[in-house]
Structures are given as structure tokens and as C-alpha cells.
Design a protein around this motif. Structure first.
Motif, PDB file in Angstrom:
ATOM      1  N   ARG A  61      -1.701  10.954  -2.794  1.00 17.19           N
ATOM      2  CA  ARG A  61      -0.526  10.407  -2.110  1.00 17.19           C
ATOM      3  C   ARG A  61       0.044   9.231  -2.910  1.00 17.19           C
ATOM      4  O   ARG A  61       1.264   9.112  -3.077  1.00 17.19           O
ATOM      5  CB  ARG A  61      -0.899   9.959  -0.698  1.00 17.19           C
ATOM      6  N   GLY A  62      -0.853   8.359  -3.395  1.00 18.27           N
ATOM      7  CA  GLY A  62      -0.399   7.206  -4.157  1.00 18.27           C
ATOM      8  C   GLY A  62       0.344   7.600  -5.417  1.00 18.27           C
ATOM      9  O   GLY A  62       1.357   6.983  -5.776  1.00 18.27           O
ATOM     10  N   SER A  63      -0.145   8.623  -6.112  1.00 17.42           N
ATOM     11  CA  SER A  63       0.510   9.079  -7.335  1.00 17.42           C
ATOM     12  C   SER A  63       1.891   9.647  -7.037  1.00 17.42           C
ATOM     13  O   SER A  63       2.879   9.333  -7.716  1.00 17.42           O
ATOM     14  CB  SER A  63      -0.366  10.135  -8.013  1.00 17.42           C
ATOM     15  N   ASN A  78       2.428  -4.540  -6.819  1.00 18.03           N
ATOM     16  CA  ASN A  78       1.023  -4.231  -7.056  1.00 18.03           C
ATOM     17  C   ASN A  78       0.652  -3.044  -6.185  1.00 18.03           C
ATOM     18  O   ASN A  78       0.491  -3.169  -4.977  1.00 18.03           O
ATOM     19  CB  ASN A  78       0.136  -5.436  -6.724  1.00 18.03           C
ATOM     20  N   LEU A  79       0.529  -1.896  -6.803  1.00 15.08           N
ATOM     21  CA  LEU A  79       0.308  -0.628  -6.114  1.00 15.08           C
ATOM     22  C   LEU A  79      -1.166  -0.516  -5.726  1.00 15.08           C
ATOM     23  O   LEU A  79      -2.050  -0.554  -6.579  1.00 15.08           O
ATOM     24  CB  LEU A  79       0.717   0.514  -7.046  1.00 15.08           C
ATOM     25  N   VAL A  80      -1.440  -0.371  -4.445  1.00 16.78           N
ATOM     26  CA  VAL A  80      -2.806  -0.168  -3.965  1.00 16.78           C
ATOM     27  C   VAL A  80      -2.817   0.965  -2.946  1.00 16.78           C
ATOM     28  O   VAL A  80      -1.789   1.307  -2.366  1.00 16.78           O
ATOM     29  CB  VAL A  80      -3.391  -1.447  -3.310  1.00 16.78           C
ATOM     30  N   THR A  81      -4.008   1.542  -2.743  1.00 14.59           N
ATOM     31  CA  THR A  81      -4.203   2.490  -1.655  1.00 14.59           C
ATOM     32  C   THR A  81      -5.125   1.827  -0.639  1.00 14.59           C
ATOM     33  O   THR A  81      -6.092   1.169  -1.012  1.00 14.59           O
ATOM     34  CB  THR A  81      -4.832   3.803  -2.148  1.00 14.59           C
ATOM     35  N   SER A  82      -4.831   1.976   0.641  1.00  9.58           N
ATOM     36  CA  SER A  82      -5.640   1.341   1.682  1.00  9.58           C
ATOM     37  C   SER A  82      -6.901   2.152   1.920  1.00  9.58           C
ATOM     38  O   SER A  82      -6.849   3.367   2.089  1.00  9.58           O
ATOM     39  CB  SER A  82      -4.850   1.232   2.983  1.00  9.58           C
ATOM     40  N   ARG A  83      -8.056   1.453   1.971  1.00 11.39           N
ATOM     41  CA  ARG A  83      -9.325   2.169   2.014  1.00 11.39           C
ATOM     42  C   ARG A  83     -10.165   1.863   3.257  1.00 11.39           C
ATOM     43  O   ARG A  83     -11.245   2.420   3.407  1.00 11.39           O
ATOM     44  CB  ARG A  83     -10.149   1.832   0.767  1.00 11.39           C
ATOM     45  N   PRO A 109     -11.975   6.096 -11.263  1.00  8.59           N
ATOM     46  CA  PRO A 109     -11.376   6.968 -12.291  1.00  8.59           C
ATOM     47  C   PRO A 109      -9.960   7.389 -11.949  1.00  8.59           C
ATOM     48  O   PRO A 109      -9.090   7.444 -12.827  1.00  8.59           O
ATOM     49  CB  PRO A 109     -12.340   8.166 -12.313  1.00  8.59           C
ATOM     50  N   GLU A 110      -9.712   7.696 -10.659  1.00 12.89           N
ATOM     51  CA  GLU A 110      -8.354   8.084 -10.261  1.00 12.89           C
ATOM     52  C   GLU A 110      -7.381   6.927 -10.438  1.00 12.89           C
ATOM     53  O   GLU A 110      -6.237   7.126 -10.877  1.00 12.89           O
ATOM     54  CB  GLU A 110      -8.342   8.535  -8.797  1.00 12.89           C
ATOM     55  N   GLY A 111      -7.835   5.709 -10.104  1.00 12.00           N
ATOM     56  CA  GLY A 111      -6.974   4.538 -10.252  1.00 12.00           C
ATOM     57  C   GLY A 111      -6.645   4.252 -11.708  1.00 12.00           C
ATOM     58  O   GLY A 111      -5.507   3.916 -12.043  1.00 12.00           O
ATOM     59  N   SER A 165       0.819  -1.207   0.000  1.00 17.34           N
ATOM     60  CA  SER A 165       0.000   0.000   0.000  1.00 17.34           C
ATOM     61  C   SER A 165       0.857   1.263   0.000  1.00 17.34           C
ATOM     62  O   SER A 165       1.889   1.340   0.666  1.00 17.34           O
ATOM     63  CB  SER A 165      -0.903   0.001   1.235  1.00 17.34           C
ATOM     64  N   THR A 166       0.368   2.265  -0.741  1.00 19.05           N
ATOM     65  CA  THR A 166       1.016   3.579  -0.717  1.00 19.05           C
ATOM     66  C   THR A 166       0.526   4.419   0.459  1.00 19.05           C
ATOM     67  O   THR A 166       1.083   5.482   0.715  1.00 19.05           O
ATOM     68  CB  THR A 166       0.721   4.343  -2.016  1.00 19.05           C
ATOM     69  N   THR A 167      -0.506   3.960   1.145  1.00 22.38           N
ATOM     70  CA  THR A 167      -1.088   4.737   2.244  1.00 22.38           C
ATOM     71  C   THR A 167      -0.322   4.560   3.536  1.00 22.38           C
ATOM     72  O   THR A 167      -0.169   5.513   4.315  1.00 22.38           O
ATOM     73  CB  THR A 167      -2.564   4.334   2.456  1.00 22.38           C
TER      74      THR A 167
END
Length: 434
Positions: free
Chosen positions: A153-155, A126-131, A206-208, A99-101
Motif C-alpha cells: 500500500r505504501g509503495s 517522511n513516508l512511514v507505514t503505521s505498524r 528489506p521492503e522499506g 503515514s501511508t496506512t
């Protein structure tokens, strides 16, 4: 079916430890310690490489959570697991989620590049953001960042990691001063044998999709219909073109939940047996989480309410996968089942990811159709029970794909980036409408 494409499909395996169904552990083929047994993981790697598969993919999450009826509660850090599997294999790619978070870009860049070096250029992130809130709680926070902030933040995180990997190659320090990170320095890890580790992205918002088009080499997508897959495929490829990349630079690999049998009847019987061994509430609980609505409050023998299907997602409160939610609602709109019918149907057609229950020959038909229709570059396959499902993929499915010219007969390269480059060729895309 549209015109035939050049190249061949990409095949990955989503290694959900024991399988995607909760009852996957209930078999004499496994021992009580299989999830943490080195021999089990060596066998999984060897089976994947026997089938000349492109990559095996291991998910991860940072929430402590509570024990549940699940086949995948026991987890190692993916980079630790794959570093072990790398010693027992030589060609198959090894994809690890992070996670990038809740990671630091310098530490993660160093860890992934180290993993890439010891594996001989077979590593991917595998790039993910924690939700989810439980993950935030595990880091002493009351809640996660809002979706927009997470992706910003992920970008920025991805840009920093890529720059750090480049610093290992050039020996030149980076100087990054952004909204989320201030970093000056360089990595002292040897440069990547494949240029830099491969990046996958698994968000369907859309952001992903925009982030995937800009920086990813592959997308782990969620698709229930071919029409939706074609639309998603073109959207991400257009984002890549807008970012100054080629459309072929980013590969689209939807997840596909599998139950295979020598006949369709045998496959359905296996699927029913594995589902029946699990909790009766599993499907309803999973669907409720995926769509952000308590399914138990709906009338089982009535169609899904139109107001639910047409309601826009509330980005401020919805914590599930937007990609999953979109694919589920698209499928429901097309088939118009009752709630009971849909819950029963998910045994055979998938959940947020597409599903397939049938013979290897029938699966080849589907892969061929979606590939030549411009819906996919390949699939990330998810067997119901990994230990024997992967054997069928390696020894029965792959030879059938080869016979149709859809898959290579042997590895052509030594690195994961090389596997992707030697595979599918994206059809020419029409310009996006103004």
C-alpha cells in the motif's frame, strides 16, 4: 579512515518536541506551555537556521494512546507546526511525517504541496507505514495490515502522490487504478518551487529499503555500528541504481542521540542527570518494545540469550521497527554485554538509533570518520533536551565542522531539494555480487 569524499555532510535535527529523553521538560529553560507555544517553535526554527542546518524533522503518530511519562505527549499536526515555523524562517527545510496506512493519497498530496508552496519549496514528507494496534484502533479497526500489505500500500501510495504532484506541474489528470487506490483527476495547487516536495523514508526492513531506493530522496536510518551503517548505505544506493536512479539521488541520514558538554565528563554527568530524572523503568520498557521481548524476564547479570539474538523476526507478529531491532542485536553481538550492562550502556551509546555523549570536537571526529568511510551522507541529530542542545549544535558544532571543510559556511540554495543536491557526493559503488 578511507579516502576523503567530495561535498559536505547533511545535518538535520529530529525535533521530538522537547528532546528525546522523557525528563527533557524538567528545566527552567522551558515553560509549562512550551510544546504548544508559538514562540518556542519560532525559536527552534531560528536556531536551526542560525546554524545553516539543512532541515528540521518532526515525527507524528495517529494513536490516541494513554498519558505517559514522556517529554513529547503534546503534539500538533507536523504540517501545521511547520507552516507556522516557515513564516519565521527562510531557508531551513521542514520535514513532516505522515503515514501511508491511514491517510488518503489525494488529500495528503494536496496538503503537502500546499505546505511546500507556502514555505517556498522547503517541504518534505517522511513516508512511514503505521505498524501498531492502537493506531488501527483509533481508526475503528481491530489491527493494522500485515507488514507486506502495508508496504505494498505504501509503495502504491507513494506512486500516486508523486503522480499527483506532477499533475500540478503539467495540468494533466492522472488515471490510476491499482490494488488499493482508484484515482482520476489532478491537483489544482500551484506546482512546487523545488520540482516536487522531497520524500524521506524511515523504515529499515528489506521492503522499506527497497522502497527508499526506488522513490525516496533521503532515508532516516537507525544505525548503532559503522559497519552496519556501511552495509545499509550500500544496500539502499544499490536499490537506487537498480531503479534507474543515481546512487547520489538518495541520501542516508542515521539518527544520532546526543548529549554534549564542554568535557566528556560534563557530558556524561548531564546524561546521567537527565536519565535519573526520568523513570527507572524507561530503558527496559523501551528495549522490550524495540526487540519484541519482555526484558524483565531476562537475568540482569547474564548475557542476552543466544536463542533470542539469533531468532528470526516473525513478520506476522512483530510490531516494532525491524531497523531498530537489527541495529540493537548487531550491537549486542559485537560487545556481548549483560542485560544490566546494556541498559546502562544505552545512556551513552543510544537505543535503536546510535548515541553520542561527549564534546563537540569528539562528535566532529565521529561525523568525519563515518562520512569519509562511506557510512552516511549526514546525520539527523537528536539532542537530549532540544532547547539548549540545539544552541550547542548551531553555535559550537557547526563552526568546528566548517573548520574541517565538512559543512558549508552559508546556505547555497533556497529549497530543501537544493540543499540536498549541493551537499554530499556518494562514493563510487562496486557492482552488487551476482
Amino acid at each position: 579512515m578511507s579516502e576523503r569524499r567530495d561535498g559536505h555532510v547533511i545535518l538535520g535535527i529530529n525535533v521530538l518536541t522537547l528532546g528525546y529523553l522523557p525528563a527533557a521538560w524538567q528545566t527552567d529553560l522551558l515553560g509549562i506551555h512550551s510544546p504548544t507555544d508559538a514562540d518556542y517553535w519560532r525559536r527552534i526554527g531560528a536556531l536551526a537556521e542560525r546554524g545553516t542546518l539543512d532541515a528540521i524533522f518532526l515525527a507524528d503518530g495517529a494513536a490516541l494512546g494513554n498519558p505517559s511519562y514522556d517529554a513529547n505527549n503534546s503534539r500538533f499536526d507536523p504540517t501545521v507546526t511547520w507552516s507556522h515555523v516557515a513564516r519565521a524562517t527562510s531557508r531551513v527545510g521542514l520535514i513532516a511525517t505522515a503515514s501511508t496506512t491511514f491517510n488518503d493519497p489525494f488529500e495528503l498530496a494536496e496538503r503537502l504541496l500546499s505546505f511546500d508552496t507556502v514555505s517556498g519549496g522547503r517541504a518534505a514528507w517522511n513516508l512511514v507505514t503505521s505498524r501498531d494496534t492502537p493506531t488501527a484502533n483509533n481508526f475503528g479497526l481491530d489491527d493494522v495490515l500485515a507488514r507486506g500489505d502495508r508496504y505494498q500500500r505504501g509503495s502504491e501510495f507513494a506512486d500516486v502522490v508523486i503522480a499527483l504532484w506532477e499533475s500540478a506541474r503539467t495540468g494533466t489528470a492522472i488515471r490510476h487504478h491499482g490494488r488499493f487506490f482508484d484515482i482520476e483527476g489532478r491537483l489544482h495547487v500551484p506546482p512546487s518551487p523545488q520540482g516536487r516536495p522531497v520524500i524521506f523514508q524511515a523504515g529499515g526492513s528489506p521492503e522499506g529499503r527497497a522502497l527508499a531506493g526506488r522513490v525516496a530522496d533521503g532515508v532516516f536510518a537507525a544505525e548503532l555500528t559503522k559497519e552496519g551503517a556501511i552495509e545499509h548505505y550500500r544496500e539502499v544506493k544499490q536499490h537506487a541504481l537498480a531503479a534507474g536512479r543515481s546512487a547520489d539521488a538518495v541520501k542516508i541520514l542515521p539518527g544520532l542521540l546526543l548529549t554534549l558538554g564542554s568535557t566528556e565528563e560534563e557530558a556524561r554527568r548531564r546524561s546521567d542527570e537527565l536519565h535519573d530524572l526520568g523513570p527507572a523503568s524507561y530503558s527496559a520498557q523501551w528495549l522490550s518494545q524495540s526487540i519484541g521481548y519482555d526484558v524483565s524476564a531476562l537475568e540482569l547479570d547474564e548475557p542476552f540469550p543466544a536463542e533470542l539474538l539469533e531468532a528470526p523476526v516473525d513478520h506476522a507478529t512483530f510490531r516494532g521497527s525491524i531497523g531498530f531491532r537489527q541495529s540493537i542485536f548487531e550491537r549486542i553481538r559485537q560487545t556481548r554485554p549483560t542485560v544490566r550492562e546494556y541498559l546502562r550502556e544505552t545512556r551513552y551509546t543510544g537505543s535503536g538509533h546510535g548515541g553520542f555523549v561527549g564534546t563537540p570536537e569528539q562528535l566532529v571526529d565521529r561525523i568525519e570518520d563515518w562520512f569519509h568511510s562511506g557510512a552516511i551522507d549526514g546525520f539527523n541529530l537528536q539532542p537530549d533536551r532540544l532547547i539548549d542542545g540545539l544552541e550547542v549544535i548551531a553555535d559550537e558544532l557547526v563552526p568546528l565542522l566548517r573548520a574541517r571543510g565538512l559543512f558549508r559556511h552559508d546556505y547555497e540554495t533556497d529549497t530543501l531539494r537544493g540543499h540536498l543536491a549541493a551537499s554530499s557526493r556518494t562514493p563510487a559503488l562496486a557492482a552488487s555480487p551476482a
